[in-house]
Design an enzyme around this catalytic site. Sequence first.
Site, mmCIF file in Angstrom:
data_model
loop_
_atom_site.group_PDB
_atom_site.id
_atom_site.type_symbol
_atom_site.label_atom_id
_atom_site.label_comp_id
_atom_site.label_asym_id
_atom_site.label_seq_id
_atom_site.Cartn_x
_atom_site.Cartn_y
_atom_site.Cartn_z
ATOM 1 N N GLY A 1 0.985 -1.257 -0.022
ATOM 2 C CA GLY A 1 -0.016 0.082 0.031
ATOM 3 C C GLY A 1 0.976 1.276 -0.010
ATOM 4 C CG HIS A 2 3.221 2.617 3.385
ATOM 5 N ND1 HIS A 2 2.092 1.703 4.061
ATOM 6 C CD2 HIS A 2 3.201 3.538 4.018
ATOM 7 C CE1 HIS A 2 2.067 2.219 5.319
ATOM 8 N NE2 HIS A 2 2.575 3.575 5.421
ATOM 9 N NE ARG A 3 7.452 -2.297 -2.525
ATOM 10 C CZ ARG A 3 7.367 -3.400 -2.326
ATOM 11 N NH1 ARG A 3 7.020 -3.958 -3.670
ATOM 12 N NH2 ARG A 3 7.627 -4.053 -1.559
#
Lengths: 299, 201
Positions: B36-38
């Site tokens: 999700g962050h990437r």
Amino acid sequence: MENNQKKRSLTDTMTRFISLVAKRLPDDVYGKLEQLRLKEDSPLARTVYDAMFRNQEMAQELDRPSCQDTGVIQFFVRAGSEFPLLGSLRDVFDEAVREATRVSPLRHNAVETFEEKNTGDNTGVRVPWIDWDIIPGQKSAEIDVYMAGGGCTLPGAAKVLMPAAGYEGVVQFVFDVITSYGVNACPPLLVGVGVSTAVETAAVLSKKAILRPIGTRHPHPKAAEMEILLEKGLNEVGIGPQGLTGASSVMGVHIESSARHPSTIAVAVSVGCWSHRRGTIRIDGDMTYEILSHKGAAL
Amino acid sequence: MKRTLKTPIRNEDIESLTAGDIVYLDGTLVTCRDVGHRRLIEYGMDLPVDLSGMAIFHAGPIVRKAGEGWEMVSIGPTTSMRMESYERQFIEKTGVKLIVGKGGMGPETVEGCRRHKALHAVFPGGCAVLAATQIEEIERVEWQDLGMPESLWVCRVKSFGPLIISIDTKGNNLFERNRAGFDQKKGPVMEEIFRKVRYIK
Ligand code: SF4
């Protein structure tokens, strides 16, 4: 009983036993946590212990694995050479793990190395891991089931020291591992130390050390002394539950050792988290069993 | 007294809080971890959930289908440090106010929390059943192509906690401080033991 029947019966027993281990802590761990909880007087540490105990109660109530990380499953077997299913244990464990994964349910934690694919049933190449000790002449088998979560597996480390480093080097190694990586491994921790001749022998012994019931002592008086010194010393550092500081850091320190080469001292550390899910069961030749780690548990 | 934060969280709700304080959460909590962050930071994809004023949870849950909806079986925090390299930008881009995970985070996150007013807090590790029962409802799920652990599970929570604040809006980092304390204490303790384990004569 025919061997086929025995195999089915043992698979069924092991399936249920794995489920039990995922959902309820063994008596020694639970008892130790109760003791450590009483020693905490900071609101922070107490709040964390309250959450831990509440979690274990709810896991029982709702019949769910107590931690979401149900680990890679490992078996440590002390089997009699006359145990009737010696040659079938690999099949039995594989099948029991698959079945327990479905019914418990356990998280899927077996990733095929190099393939980089999750197998989806917690089995794979050499997994579940089996470690064997064969006891000559005996008919029964004693089996430890251990769920190695990621968080508490990460701090694992080993190193071969020169003898000049002495046992002081062993102490230093243990402290360095626990005060760095140990903090994120869900303390209070059970610390296993292997002191041996080579990197892999020390590593296996360090894992066996955390399979011993908490508070049992190494048979050699100097090693037993060192266990107590490390335990006391690490507790003085005051890592506390979840690394939030507190009255203790560890549930215990256990050392296992072997003879070694005069030019080496190999040291390894394995770590168990507060949710140290290990169970021990004794299976007799007729496949009746006794659960040694969880008194009063029914499968 | 039990302190409860409600989403949407405003700056003034959290500015007086200090690392080491304990709070609980009412409102919206969205799981968001590695991928999700990437996707947001490295691939520049838009998050399908508006996180402004909301809370995220570094966690990969076990969820099961229950009728039309979903039921949370088990959800526990994962190691927050893995998200360290993204979190400062993540806070800046999303306006998220509360990040829940396990263990501490580093200087980048401290900077993000200070500059954009956000908190990092830990939920006790290993308490996955407790956390699951504090989730009233899974409202929806996004990015299901990532699989169960990495999907964004949008949850409505009630009295979710205890959440121990590890990074506050003022630049304090509880785990850094603790670690320095452990390092300081361990020297003398080890010296004491060294003298007693000179078994090689
Ligand atoms: S370290 Fe242990 S208690 Fe913590 S999340 Fe991992 S398996 Fe669970």
